[in-house]
Design an enzyme around this catalytic site. Sequence first.
Site, PDB file in Angstrom:
ATOM      1  N   CYS A  26       0.871  -1.170   0.000  1.00  0.00           N
ATOM      2  CA  CYS A  26       0.000   0.000   0.000  1.00  0.00           C
ATOM      3  C   CYS A  26       0.912   1.225   0.000  1.00  0.00           C
ATOM      4  O   CYS A  26       2.109   1.107   0.231  1.00  0.00           O
ATOM      5  CB  CYS A  26      -0.854   0.049   1.261  1.00  0.00           C
TER       6      CYS A  26
ATOM      7  N   ARG B  12       1.104   2.073  -5.979  1.00  0.00           N
ATOM      8  CA  ARG B  12       1.239   1.048  -4.939  1.00  0.00           C
ATOM      9  C   ARG B  12      -0.102   0.415  -4.557  1.00  0.00           C
ATOM     10  O   ARG B  12      -0.135  -0.528  -3.766  1.00  0.00           O
ATOM     11  CB  ARG B  12       1.873   1.652  -3.676  1.00  0.00           C
TER      12      ARG B  12
ATOM     13  N   TRP C 146      -3.807  -1.470  -1.221  1.00  0.00           N
ATOM     14  CA  TRP C 146      -3.786  -2.684  -2.027  1.00  0.00           C
ATOM     15  C   TRP C 146      -4.269  -3.768  -1.078  1.00  0.00           C
ATOM     16  O   TRP C 146      -3.551  -4.175  -0.181  1.00  0.00           O
ATOM     17  CB  TRP C 146      -2.363  -2.967  -2.524  1.00  0.00           C
TER      18      TRP C 146
ATOM     19  N   ASN D 177       0.758  -0.497   6.036  1.00  0.00           N
ATOM     20  CA  ASN D 177       1.168  -1.248   4.848  1.00  0.00           C
ATOM     21  C   ASN D 177       1.814  -2.527   5.355  1.00  0.00           C
ATOM     22  O   ASN D 177       2.669  -2.470   6.232  1.00  0.00           O
ATOM     23  CB  ASN D 177       2.184  -0.420   4.048  1.00  0.00           C
ATOM     24  N   GLY D 178       1.398  -3.684   4.844  1.00  0.00           N
ATOM     25  CA  GLY D 178       2.001  -4.944   5.277  1.00  0.00           C
ATOM     26  C   GLY D 178       0.943  -5.893   5.809  1.00  0.00           C
ATOM     27  O   GLY D 178      -0.246  -5.735   5.528  1.00  0.00           O
TER      28      GLY D 178
ATOM     29  N   GLU E 297       8.937 -18.585 -21.049  1.00  0.00           N
ATOM     30  CA  GLU E 297       8.667 -17.263 -20.475  1.00  0.00           C
ATOM     31  C   GLU E 297       9.681 -16.225 -21.005  1.00  0.00           C
ATOM     32  O   GLU E 297       9.309 -15.095 -21.316  1.00  0.00           O
ATOM     33  CB  GLU E 297       8.719 -17.362 -18.938  1.00  0.00           C
TER      34      GLU E 297
ATOM     35  N   LYS F 118       8.513 -12.868 -23.070  1.00  0.00           N
ATOM     36  CA  LYS F 118       8.888 -11.504 -22.659  1.00  0.00           C
ATOM     37  C   LYS F 118       9.515 -10.757 -23.832  1.00  0.00           C
ATOM     38  O   LYS F 118       9.234  -9.590 -24.056  1.00  0.00           O
ATOM     39  CB  LYS F 118       9.875 -11.513 -21.480  1.00  0.00           C
TER      40      LYS F 118
ATOM     41  N   GLU G  63       6.836  -9.865 -26.552  1.00  0.00           N
ATOM     42  CA  GLU G  63       5.855  -8.833 -26.240  1.00  0.00           C
ATOM     43  C   GLU G  63       6.481  -7.464 -26.032  1.00  0.00           C
ATOM     44  O   GLU G  63       5.840  -6.450 -26.278  1.00  0.00           O
ATOM     45  CB  GLU G  63       5.000  -9.222 -25.029  1.00  0.00           C
TER      46      GLU G  63
ATOM     47  N   HIS H  90      14.190 -32.517 -33.382  1.00  0.00           N
ATOM     48  CA  HIS H  90      12.960 -32.940 -34.065  1.00  0.00           C
ATOM     49  C   HIS H  90      12.391 -31.826 -34.934  1.00  0.00           C
ATOM     50  O   HIS H  90      11.234 -31.884 -35.343  1.00  0.00           O
ATOM     51  CB  HIS H  90      11.919 -33.394 -33.038  1.00  0.00           C
TER      52      HIS H  90
ATOM     53  N   LYS I 298      -3.113  -4.802 -19.793  1.00  0.00           N
ATOM     54  CA  LYS I 298      -2.720  -5.470 -18.548  1.00  0.00           C
ATOM     55  C   LYS I 298      -3.743  -6.510 -18.139  1.00  0.00           C
ATOM     56  O   LYS I 298      -3.409  -7.544 -17.585  1.00  0.00           O
ATOM     57  CB  LYS I 298      -2.574  -4.405 -17.455  1.00  0.00           C
TER      58      LYS I 298
HETATM   59  C1  F6R Z   1       2.774 -11.438 -20.221  1.00  0.00           C
HETATM   60  C2  F6R Z   1       1.525 -11.244 -19.518  1.00  0.00           C
HETATM   61  C3  F6R Z   1       0.336 -12.002 -19.957  1.00  0.00           C
HETATM   62  C4  F6R Z   1      -0.519 -12.414 -18.754  1.00  0.00           C
HETATM   63  C5  F6R Z   1      -1.826 -13.070 -19.217  1.00  0.00           C
HETATM   64  C6  F6R Z   1      -2.669 -13.537 -18.055  1.00  0.00           C
HETATM   65  O1  F6R Z   1       3.798 -10.674 -19.664  1.00  0.00           O
HETATM   66  O2  F6R Z   1       1.450 -10.453 -18.619  1.00  0.00           O
HETATM   67  O3  F6R Z   1       0.682 -13.121 -20.709  1.00  0.00           O
HETATM   68  O4  F6R Z   1       0.223 -13.304 -17.961  1.00  0.00           O
HETATM   69  O5  F6R Z   1      -2.570 -12.147 -19.980  1.00  0.00           O
HETATM   70  O6  F6R Z   1      -3.012 -12.458 -17.228  1.00  0.00           O
HETATM   71  P1  F6R Z   1      -3.560 -12.712 -15.786  1.00  0.00           P
HETATM   72  O7  F6R Z   1      -2.471 -13.270 -14.954  1.00  0.00           O
HETATM   73  O8  F6R Z   1      -4.023 -11.362 -15.305  1.00  0.00           O
HETATM   74  O9  F6R Z   1      -4.709 -13.673 -15.901  1.00  0.00           O
END
Ligand code: F6R
Length: 617
Positions: A2, A27, A75, A101-102, A486, A490, A493, A509, A612
């Site tokens: 938070c 935060r 949060w 916070n915590g 992963e 990264k 994207e 293969h 996001k």
């Molecule tokens: C990649 C990324 C996405 C999310 C995916 C699921 O960096 O952030 O691949 O992991 O859209 O999102 P959540 O976890 O919010 O269901």
Amino acid sequence: MCGIVGYVGWRGAQEVLVNGLRRLEYRGYDSAGVAVVDGTGGLEVHRAAGPLDNLVAVLPEEDVSGTTGMGHTRWATHGPPTDRNAHPHRDVTGKVAVVHNGIIENFAALRAELEAEGVELASDTDSEVAAHLVARAFGADPDAGLTAAVRAVVARLEGAFTLVFTHADRPDEIVAARRSSPLVVGVGQGEMFVASDVAAFIDHTRDAVELGQDQVVTLTADGAVVTDFHGETARTRPFHVDWDIAAAEKGGHDFFMLKEIEEQPASLADTLRGHLVDGRVVLDEQRLSDQELRDIDKVFVVACGTAYHAGLLAKYAIEHWCRIPVEVEVASEFRYRDPVLDRSTLVVAISQSGETADTLEAVRHAREQKARVLAICNTNGAQIPRESDAVLYTHAGPEVGVAATKTFTAQVIACYLVGLALAQTFGTKYADEVAREYAELESSADAVARVLEAVVEPTRALARDLAPSKAVLFLGRHVGFPVALEGALKLKELAYMHAEGFAAGELKHGPIALIEQDLPVVVVMPSPKGRAILHQKLLSNIREIQARGARTIVVAEEGDETVRPFAEHLIEVPAVSTLLQPLVASIPLQVFAAEVARARGYDVDKPRNLAKSVTVE
Ligand code: F6R
């Protein structure tokens, strides 16, 4: 996580606090609130669920007269994000206010103690108990002062906390305490600040003091007195902030993502904290009986993108510890293929946002088929946890960068916690074994901190060197395979570069046809000790790609000399147990992707075409 800000000085406190909270909104934005001591013995408190603008809408237009106060942006951890759970919280007399916070781990015992004395608590939070306890301690001996009362209370608290207190009878001071949560003091001319982060007060002063662990600070307009929890004078570290405002919010970085990468030791520790109680792993919410859990004979993990990669790692832990079959599936495919589900199936849904439509629909489908659902989520009260039978929250705090970093590693550690919780329920692990594994998981925060210290700069230099490449391949085996996936995701994207992750055994293969002169290939090596056979096999894979002209970038355990001759660039990470290796190995890959993107001139926090939270299927 938070945001907290406190002020004592000569300006109208309300405006200082709201401006500070605006800088701290990254935060948390579940709710916000301020408390201002009005100088006539009154304490004005305003709170509102939702983003800061909801609070601003309910604040009096005229700044109240007080020049002392504190604010909070939440949060949510304990209790849903509602008005009643918004901070500041007050004691029954309304004279003491607290922001926190915590997590106060022993809050249930403290709450019971207060309730036994007839105190009625007004919220579901762990934080509120602190206001009542300080009011009681201060009331017992007002002459000893607010600071003494705060010291007596914080010494009783377990867990991690930053707490700021104000008392209507002490209009010229605020008292704050910290343990394992951030708190900095801002030193102005005739005014003082405390905050979770310098961003909250950088408009007013750049002179700051960092508080140490287990310290209490008393602020008046003229200065700060810092002691430990026993009242002994404590050492602090003064510093000067030379970042501008934009950088300050991002902890001195150009992008939130880089700050979030650095926050991973804390988010791992926070996600684990408080989940081993009396030798048993506990989830945050469990609406299933132990018997219902014991009846589980099959596990599906469903998730999307990065969360799916965390889910792949869950399989290794749960199968290893529980001897129960685990299938991992992207959520968007799961329900359309009519999976075999019944009451004895556990579906683990992983989603940092808790709102991802594909994952939510998979959860709904699973529940229609009578399967049990356990959610791993970073957002308190989101739809997926609300519709699940059990919930484990990751405590990574808000992630502003679109690319998941700290939420990924927090999901991985949460998956392991679920594995331990199931193992204890099924009886496949004894209590002492669970405690040992839990302690091992706790060591991940330090290991990740060491990686951050050692690899960030060399990896950034490497990324700048490789930024003009057309494509990058990532190879791994066993738990290194999800890390490779992963790492590739990264890079795709953020840097808009063609990147693929493969199980290294699959190379021959098909994918080996992609290898050409100077193609960068990142290889995630297993430990030469823990996984000697796999290590040998991966060495052979590296030889094959090196012979075909690839540039080899190898992520390997410190002291793994056998790999050195095959690595054009070696990234060494600390030796950790097999299940923790993905945590240390993914850090350099996150840094790599962010730096390639930056070198190519892209916005690291807002990659094109991505959101996001993906609330459409
Ligand atoms: C990649 C990324 C996405 C999310 C995916 C699921 O960096 O952030 O691949 O992991 O859209 O999102 P959540 O976890 O919010 O269901």
